[in-house]
Design a protein around this motif. Structure first.
Motif, PDB file in Angstrom:
ATOM      1  N   LEU A  44      12.025  21.792  38.796  1.00  0.00           N
ATOM      2  CA  LEU A  44      10.608  21.609  38.479  1.00  0.00           C
ATOM      3  C   LEU A  44       9.841  22.897  38.732  1.00  0.00           C
ATOM      4  O   LEU A  44       9.623  23.285  39.875  1.00  0.00           O
ATOM      5  N   SER A  45       9.395  23.536  37.677  1.00  0.00           N
ATOM      6  CA  SER A  45       8.666  24.795  37.791  1.00  0.00           C
ATOM      7  C   SER A  45       7.397  24.633  38.609  1.00  0.00           C
ATOM      8  O   SER A  45       6.662  23.661  38.450  1.00  0.00           O
ATOM      9  N   GLY A  46       7.155  25.580  39.500  1.00  0.00           N
ATOM     10  CA  GLY A  46       5.951  25.564  40.308  1.00  0.00           C
ATOM     11  C   GLY A  46       6.016  24.645  41.514  1.00  0.00           C
ATOM     12  O   GLY A  46       5.046  24.507  42.249  1.00  0.00           O
ATOM     13  N   ARG A  47       7.152  24.015  41.739  1.00  0.00           N
ATOM     14  CA  ARG A  47       7.320  23.102  42.874  1.00  0.00           C
ATOM     15  C   ARG A  47       8.203  23.745  43.937  1.00  0.00           C
ATOM     16  O   ARG A  47       8.999  24.629  43.667  1.00  0.00           O
ATOM     17  N   TRP A  48       8.062  23.250  45.147  1.00  0.00           N
ATOM     18  CA  TRP A  48       8.890  23.640  46.281  1.00  0.00           C
ATOM     19  C   TRP A  48       9.636  22.406  46.748  1.00  0.00           C
ATOM     20  O   TRP A  48       9.151  21.292  46.589  1.00  0.00           O
TER      21      TRP A  48
END
Length: 82
Positions: A44-48
């Motif tokens: 998931l792009s932009g997630r940690w």
């Protein structure tokens, strides 16, 4: 708190280096057999994500939209018994 600050706090609290992995800040080499981690989500792009690594398998415990939230979660996971 960001990842570099998290590393400072973990070391100050005496958490062993081999018990955790923090992407781009603390990446033990060779990788220990098992540890808790914080990294950018590969899915998931932009997630940690925070999770556990055991015998070659990355297991996500939680997804976070902010780095600060992921850092706080990893700190809680590593110091829950304090």
């Amino acid at each position: 708190m960001d990842r570099r600050s998290l590393l400072t706090v973990l070391r100050a609290r005496g958490v062993q280096d081999g018990h955790y992995y923090i992407e781009d800040v603390h990446q033990p080499s060779p990788l220990p057999t098992d540890f808790l981690y914080l990294r950018r989500s590969p899915a998931l792009s932009g997630r940690w994500e925070t999770g556990s690594y055991e015998r070659g398998t990355w297991e996500t415990i939680a997804q976070h939209t902010r780095e600060e939230d992921a850092c706080a979660h990893l700190l809680r996971l590593l110091t829950a018994d304090d």
